[in-house]
Design a protein around this motif. Structure first.
Motif, short mmCIF file in Angstrom:
data_model
loop_
_atom_site.label_atom_id
_atom_site.label_comp_id
_atom_site.label_asym_id
_atom_site.label_seq_id
_atom_site.Cartn_x
_atom_site.Cartn_y
_atom_site.Cartn_z
N GLY A 66 36.72 28.26 48.34
CA GLY A 66 37.04 28.14 49.76
C GLY A 66 36.31 29.18 50.60
O GLY A 66 35.77 28.87 51.66
N ARG A 67 36.28 30.42 50.13
CA ARG A 67 35.57 31.47 50.87
C ARG A 67 34.08 31.18 50.93
O ARG A 67 33.44 31.42 51.95
N ALA A 68 33.52 30.67 49.84
CA ALA A 68 32.09 30.34 49.84
C ALA A 68 31.81 29.24 50.87
O ALA A 68 30.83 29.32 51.61
N LEU A 69 32.67 28.23 50.91
CA LEU A 69 32.49 27.14 51.86
C LEU A 69 32.55 27.64 53.31
O LEU A 69 31.82 27.17 54.16
N LEU A 70 33.42 28.62 53.57
CA LEU A 70 33.60 29.13 54.92
C LEU A 70 32.71 30.34 55.24
O LEU A 70 32.76 30.88 56.34
N GLY A 71 31.92 30.79 54.27
CA GLY A 71 30.97 31.87 54.51
C GLY A 71 31.60 33.24 54.64
O GLY A 71 31.12 34.08 55.41
N ILE A 72 32.67 33.50 53.86
CA ILE A 72 33.31 34.81 53.89
C ILE A 72 33.42 35.37 52.48
O ILE A 72 33.29 34.62 51.50
N ARG A 73 33.63 36.69 52.40
CA ARG A 73 33.73 37.36 51.08
C ARG A 73 34.87 38.37 51.09
O ARG A 73 35.08 39.05 52.09
N LEU A 74 35.54 38.49 49.96
CA LEU A 74 36.56 39.51 49.73
C LEU A 74 35.90 40.71 49.06
O LEU A 74 35.29 40.56 47.99
N VAL A 75 35.99 41.87 49.69
CA VAL A 75 35.34 43.07 49.15
C VAL A 75 36.27 44.27 49.30
O VAL A 75 37.24 44.24 50.05
N GLY A 76 35.93 45.33 48.57
CA GLY A 76 36.65 46.58 48.73
C GLY A 76 36.33 47.19 50.09
O GLY A 76 35.18 47.17 50.52
N ALA A 77 37.33 47.71 50.76
CA ALA A 77 37.14 48.26 52.10
C ALA A 77 36.19 49.45 52.09
O ALA A 77 35.40 49.63 53.01
N ALA A 78 36.24 50.24 51.04
CA ALA A 78 35.41 51.45 50.98
C ALA A 78 34.01 51.17 50.45
O ALA A 78 33.05 51.84 50.84
N THR A 79 33.88 50.17 49.57
CA THR A 79 32.60 49.95 48.88
C THR A 79 31.80 48.76 49.41
O THR A 79 30.60 48.69 49.17
N GLU A 80 32.49 47.81 50.03
CA GLU A 80 31.88 46.55 50.46
C GLU A 80 31.31 45.75 49.28
O GLU A 80 30.38 44.99 49.43
N ARG A 81 31.88 45.95 48.11
CA ARG A 81 31.48 45.24 46.90
C ARG A 81 32.66 44.43 46.38
O ARG A 81 33.80 44.74 46.69
N PRO A 82 32.41 43.39 45.58
CA PRO A 82 33.50 42.61 45.00
C PRO A 82 34.49 43.51 44.27
O PRO A 82 34.11 44.54 43.69
N ILE A 83 35.74 43.12 44.27
CA ILE A 83 36.81 44.01 43.80
C ILE A 83 37.14 43.88 42.31
O ILE A 83 37.90 44.67 41.79
N GLY A 84 36.61 42.88 41.64
CA GLY A 84 36.90 42.68 40.22
C GLY A 84 38.13 41.81 40.03
O GLY A 84 39.01 41.75 40.89
N PRO A 85 38.19 41.11 38.90
CA PRO A 85 39.29 40.18 38.65
C PRO A 85 40.67 40.82 38.65
O PRO A 85 41.62 40.25 39.19
N GLY A 86 40.81 41.98 38.05
CA GLY A 86 42.12 42.63 38.00
C GLY A 86 42.68 42.94 39.37
O GLY A 86 43.85 42.69 39.66
N ARG A 87 41.86 43.48 40.22
CA ARG A 87 42.29 43.80 41.58
C ARG A 87 42.53 42.54 42.41
O ARG A 87 43.39 42.52 43.28
#
Length: 129
Positions: A66-87
């Motif tokens: 859904g995020r890919a379709l809408l052009g958005i990404r979930l990232v860490g606020a401090a790193t701007e990188r993907p947060i990993g499956p656990g998080r």
């Protein structure tokens, strides 16, 4: 960093839900029919699809389907990188806090500067465009 608006986030979640819904609805329709194998098979398949999309895929890339379709990404606020499956799992669990306060937590992106839900604040995440 450009933060995603509420409507785009809500639409992405709706897409993610619609992808897993047929499995859970099918299992629900079979509940009590005596076809336990098919019931549990559909329920497990729904959970696997949801988990892969929302936790594994989104955790590693920042984008669920859904995020890919809408052009958005979930990232860490401090790193701007993907947060990993656990998080990503923890973030979805933290959405229970959004639920507990009468779902107001889901509306917080409408007026917070970083467009975060309560779950985003707790897990240190943001959704960006």
């Amino acid at each position: 960093m450009t933060f995603s608006g509420w409507w785009r986030r809500a639409a992405a979640y709706l897409v993610d839900s619609l992808i897993a819904a047929p499995f859970f609805l099918g299992a629900g329709l079979l509940d009590g029919t005596g076809n336990a194998a098919l019931y549990y098979g559909l329920a497990v398949l729904g959970f696997v699809v949801w988990g892969y999309n929302r936790w594994w895929r989104a955790g590693r890339t920042g984008q669920s389907w859904g995020r890919a379709l809408l052009g958005i990404r979930l990232v860490g606020a401090a790193t701007e990188r993907p947060i990993g499956p656990g998080r990503a799992v923890l973030r979805d669990l933290a959405h229970l806090l959004d639920d507990v306060i009468l779902y107001i937590g889901y509306l917080l992106p409408l007026w917070t500067a970083r467009r975060q839900t309560l779950a985003d604040m707790v897990t240190g995440t943001v959704v960006i465009r």
